[in-house]
Scaffold this motif. Structure first.
Motif, PDB file in Angstrom:
ATOM      1  N   THR A  32       0.820  -1.220   0.000  1.00  0.00           N
ATOM      2  CA  THR A  32       0.000   0.000   0.000  1.00  0.00           C
ATOM      3  C   THR A  32       0.851   1.266   0.000  1.00  0.00           C
ATOM      4  O   THR A  32       0.516   2.236  -0.673  1.00  0.00           O
ATOM      5  CB  THR A  32      -0.974   0.018   1.191  1.00  0.00           C
ATOM      6  OG1 THR A  32      -0.231  -0.106   2.396  1.00  0.00           O
ATOM      7  CG2 THR A  32      -1.989  -1.108   1.089  1.00  0.00           C
ATOM      8  N   ALA A  33       1.953   1.250   0.727  1.00  0.00           N
ATOM      9  CA  ALA A  33       2.771   2.457   0.848  1.00  0.00           C
ATOM     10  C   ALA A  33       3.417   2.860  -0.466  1.00  0.00           C
ATOM     11  O   ALA A  33       3.744   4.034  -0.671  1.00  0.00           O
ATOM     12  CB  ALA A  33       3.843   2.261   1.914  1.00  0.00           C
ATOM     13  N   THR A  34       3.605   1.890  -1.352  1.00  0.00           N
ATOM     14  CA  THR A  34       4.293   2.189  -2.611  1.00  0.00           C
ATOM     15  C   THR A  34       3.375   2.087  -3.820  1.00  0.00           C
ATOM     16  O   THR A  34       3.845   2.204  -4.951  1.00  0.00           O
ATOM     17  CB  THR A  34       5.494   1.237  -2.807  1.00  0.00           C
ATOM     18  OG1 THR A  34       5.022  -0.107  -2.733  1.00  0.00           O
ATOM     19  CG2 THR A  34       6.558   1.467  -1.753  1.00  0.00           C
ATOM     20  N   CYS A  35       2.096   1.885  -3.590  1.00  0.00           N
ATOM     21  CA  CYS A  35       1.158   1.756  -4.708  1.00  0.00           C
ATOM     22  C   CYS A  35       0.633   3.149  -5.083  1.00  0.00           C
ATOM     23  O   CYS A  35      -0.033   3.800  -4.272  1.00  0.00           O
ATOM     24  CB  CYS A  35      -0.006   0.850  -4.321  1.00  0.00           C
ATOM     25  SG  CYS A  35      -1.265   0.773  -5.608  1.00  0.00           S
ATOM     26  N   PRO A  36       0.922   3.611  -6.290  1.00  0.00           N
ATOM     27  CA  PRO A  36       0.521   4.970  -6.664  1.00  0.00           C
ATOM     28  C   PRO A  36      -0.979   5.227  -6.552  1.00  0.00           C
ATOM     29  O   PRO A  36      -1.389   6.302  -6.102  1.00  0.00           O
ATOM     30  CB  PRO A  36       0.994   5.102  -8.112  1.00  0.00           C
ATOM     31  CG  PRO A  36       2.072   4.078  -8.265  1.00  0.00           C
ATOM     32  CD  PRO A  36       1.697   2.952  -7.342  1.00  0.00           C
ATOM     33  N   THR A  37      -1.803   4.281  -6.964  1.00  0.00           N
ATOM     34  CA  THR A  37      -3.246   4.551  -6.914  1.00  0.00           C
ATOM     35  C   THR A  37      -3.749   4.559  -5.468  1.00  0.00           C
ATOM     36  O   THR A  37      -4.637   5.336  -5.120  1.00  0.00           O
ATOM     37  CB  THR A  37      -4.050   3.535  -7.756  1.00  0.00           C
ATOM     38  OG1 THR A  37      -3.676   2.210  -7.403  1.00  0.00           O
ATOM     39  CG2 THR A  37      -3.829   3.761  -9.236  1.00  0.00           C
ATOM     40  N   TYR A  38      -3.171   3.725  -4.612  1.00  0.00           N
ATOM     41  CA  TYR A  38      -3.592   3.755  -3.208  1.00  0.00           C
ATOM     42  C   TYR A  38      -3.147   5.048  -2.539  1.00  0.00           C
ATOM     43  O   TYR A  38      -3.913   5.688  -1.803  1.00  0.00           O
ATOM     44  CB  TYR A  38      -3.042   2.552  -2.432  1.00  0.00           C
ATOM     45  CG  TYR A  38      -3.441   2.622  -0.980  1.00  0.00           C
ATOM     46  CD1 TYR A  38      -4.730   2.313  -0.585  1.00  0.00           C
ATOM     47  CD2 TYR A  38      -2.537   3.056  -0.015  1.00  0.00           C
ATOM     48  CE1 TYR A  38      -5.119   2.411   0.739  1.00  0.00           C
ATOM     49  CE2 TYR A  38      -2.907   3.159   1.312  1.00  0.00           C
ATOM     50  CZ  TYR A  38      -4.199   2.828   1.685  1.00  0.00           C
ATOM     51  OH  TYR A  38      -4.577   2.948   2.989  1.00  0.00           O
ATOM     52  N   SER A  47      -5.448  -0.718  -4.078  1.00  0.00           N
ATOM     53  CA  SER A  47      -4.099  -1.217  -3.779  1.00  0.00           C
ATOM     54  C   SER A  47      -3.979  -2.647  -4.313  1.00  0.00           C
ATOM     55  O   SER A  47      -4.993  -3.294  -4.607  1.00  0.00           O
ATOM     56  CB  SER A  47      -3.863  -1.234  -2.269  1.00  0.00           C
ATOM     57  OG  SER A  47      -4.591  -2.303  -1.668  1.00  0.00           O
ATOM     58  N   PRO A  48      -2.775  -3.158  -4.441  1.00  0.00           N
ATOM     59  CA  PRO A  48      -2.625  -4.553  -4.875  1.00  0.00           C
ATOM     60  C   PRO A  48      -3.413  -5.514  -3.986  1.00  0.00           C
ATOM     61  O   PRO A  48      -4.099  -6.411  -4.481  1.00  0.00           O
ATOM     62  CB  PRO A  48      -1.118  -4.785  -4.777  1.00  0.00           C
ATOM     63  CG  PRO A  48      -0.536  -3.424  -5.023  1.00  0.00           C
ATOM     64  CD  PRO A  48      -1.483  -2.475  -4.328  1.00  0.00           C
ATOM     65  N   TYR A  53      -8.070  -9.137  -3.360  1.00  0.00           N
ATOM     66  CA  TYR A  53      -9.298  -9.527  -2.659  1.00  0.00           C
ATOM     67  C   TYR A  53     -10.501  -9.515  -3.612  1.00  0.00           C
ATOM     68  O   TYR A  53     -11.334 -10.429  -3.600  1.00  0.00           O
ATOM     69  CB  TYR A  53      -9.563  -8.598  -1.468  1.00  0.00           C
ATOM     70  CG  TYR A  53     -10.823  -9.005  -0.757  1.00  0.00           C
ATOM     71  CD1 TYR A  53     -10.828 -10.052   0.158  1.00  0.00           C
ATOM     72  CD2 TYR A  53     -12.042  -8.385  -1.063  1.00  0.00           C
ATOM     73  CE1 TYR A  53     -11.998 -10.474   0.767  1.00  0.00           C
ATOM     74  CE2 TYR A  53     -13.216  -8.793  -0.458  1.00  0.00           C
ATOM     75  CZ  TYR A  53     -13.185  -9.829   0.451  1.00  0.00           C
ATOM     76  OH  TYR A  53     -14.345 -10.254   1.042  1.00  0.00           O
ATOM     77  N   LEU A  54     -10.602  -8.481  -4.433  1.00  0.00           N
ATOM     78  CA  LEU A  54     -11.722  -8.398  -5.376  1.00  0.00           C
ATOM     79  C   LEU A  54     -11.711  -9.584  -6.347  1.00  0.00           C
ATOM     80  O   LEU A  54     -12.762 -10.176  -6.644  1.00  0.00           O
ATOM     81  CB  LEU A  54     -11.641  -7.094  -6.170  1.00  0.00           C
ATOM     82  CG  LEU A  54     -11.994  -5.817  -5.422  1.00  0.00           C
ATOM     83  CD1 LEU A  54     -11.658  -4.599  -6.286  1.00  0.00           C
ATOM     84  CD2 LEU A  54     -13.461  -5.788  -5.025  1.00  0.00           C
ATOM     85  N   HIS A  72     -11.822  -0.556  -9.971  1.00  0.00           N
ATOM     86  CA  HIS A  72     -10.666  -0.640  -9.078  1.00  0.00           C
ATOM     87  C   HIS A  72      -9.499  -1.400  -9.686  1.00  0.00           C
ATOM     88  O   HIS A  72      -8.338  -1.014  -9.498  1.00  0.00           O
ATOM     89  CB  HIS A  72     -11.082  -1.276  -7.754  1.00  0.00           C
ATOM     90  CG  HIS A  72     -11.995  -0.404  -6.952  1.00  0.00           C
ATOM     91  ND1 HIS A  72     -11.590   0.783  -6.386  1.00  0.00           N
ATOM     92  CD2 HIS A  72     -13.321  -0.530  -6.647  1.00  0.00           C
ATOM     93  CE1 HIS A  72     -12.605   1.340  -5.759  1.00  0.00           C
ATOM     94  NE2 HIS A  72     -13.672   0.570  -5.909  1.00  0.00           N
ATOM     95  N   VAL A  73      -9.779  -2.463 -10.411  1.00  0.00           N
ATOM     96  CA  VAL A  73      -8.693  -3.237 -11.023  1.00  0.00           C
ATOM     97  C   VAL A  73      -8.046  -2.439 -12.159  1.00  0.00           C
ATOM     98  O   VAL A  73      -6.821  -2.392 -12.279  1.00  0.00           O
ATOM     99  CB  VAL A  73      -9.207  -4.594 -11.529  1.00  0.00           C
ATOM    100  CG1 VAL A  73      -8.138  -5.325 -12.324  1.00  0.00           C
ATOM    101  CG2 VAL A  73      -9.642  -5.464 -10.345  1.00  0.00           C
ATOM    102  N   ASP A  74      -8.854  -1.773 -12.953  1.00  0.00           N
ATOM    103  CA  ASP A  74      -8.306  -1.029 -14.090  1.00  0.00           C
ATOM    104  C   ASP A  74      -7.481   0.172 -13.645  1.00  0.00           C
ATOM    105  O   ASP A  74      -6.589   0.601 -14.389  1.00  0.00           O
ATOM    106  CB  ASP A  74      -9.434  -0.563 -15.014  1.00  0.00           C
ATOM    107  CG  ASP A  74      -9.860  -1.647 -15.997  1.00  0.00           C
ATOM    108  OD1 ASP A  74      -9.274  -2.753 -15.943  1.00  0.00           O
ATOM    109  OD2 ASP A  74     -10.773  -1.381 -16.792  1.00  0.00           O
ATOM    110  N   ARG A  75      -7.729   0.699 -12.492  1.00  0.00           N
ATOM    111  CA  ARG A  75      -6.940   1.841 -12.033  1.00  0.00           C
ATOM    112  C   ARG A  75      -5.463   1.470 -11.875  1.00  0.00           C
ATOM    113  O   ARG A  75      -4.608   2.335 -11.852  1.00  0.00           O
ATOM    114  CB  ARG A  75      -7.472   2.368 -10.697  1.00  0.00           C
ATOM    115  CG  ARG A  75      -8.680   3.240 -10.844  1.00  0.00           C
ATOM    116  CD  ARG A  75      -9.214   3.651  -9.505  1.00  0.00           C
ATOM    117  NE  ARG A  75     -10.276   4.634  -9.652  1.00  0.00           N
ATOM    118  CZ  ARG A  75     -11.140   4.934  -8.717  1.00  0.00           C
ATOM    119  NH1 ARG A  75     -11.087   4.328  -7.538  1.00  0.00           N
ATOM    120  NH2 ARG A  75     -12.067   5.832  -8.925  1.00  0.00           N
ATOM    121  N   GLY A  76      -5.188   0.189 -11.776  1.00  0.00           N
ATOM    122  CA  GLY A  76      -3.809  -0.229 -11.564  1.00  0.00           C
ATOM    123  C   GLY A  76      -3.053  -0.549 -12.837  1.00  0.00           C
ATOM    124  O   GLY A  76      -1.865  -0.840 -12.782  1.00  0.00           O
TER     125      GLY A  76
END
Ligand code: SF4
Length: 78
Positions: A32-38, A47-48, A53-54, A72-76
């Motif tokens: 989470t700390a390094t995930c740009p979208t989170y 977040s990953p 989970y989804l 949410h998945v596409d944002r990554g």
């Protein structure tokens, strides 16, 4: 990540492979700390770990990819 596939589901090679991949996530939260979208949006589902989970929920319950999930998945991916 703990999964709950039935034995019948795990007889499907694709679901068996997905099960192994999903279970590699140990829910530590380091991503989470390094995930740009989170970092930008502050939503666990962006977040990953949240995406994992989804996907797990969709596969375990044989659900379609809803608009909520796809968002949410596409944002990554960009
Ligand atoms: S996806 Fe995130 S929560 Fe899961 S193991 Fe990797 S760093 Fe940890």
């Amino acid at each position: 990540m703990q999964t709950h596939f039935s034995l019948a589901q795990l007889a499907d090679p694709d679901l068996a492979e997905a099960n192994g991949i999903l279970r590699n996530c140990v829910h530590c939260g380091f991503c989470t700390a390094t995930c740009p979208t989170y970092v930008l949006l502050g939503d666990e589902l962006d977040s990953p770990r949240g995406r994992i989970y989804l996907i797990k929920d969709m596969l375990e319950h044989d659900k379609p990819a809803t608009a909520h999930m796809v968002k949410h998945v596409d944002r990554g991916k960009d």
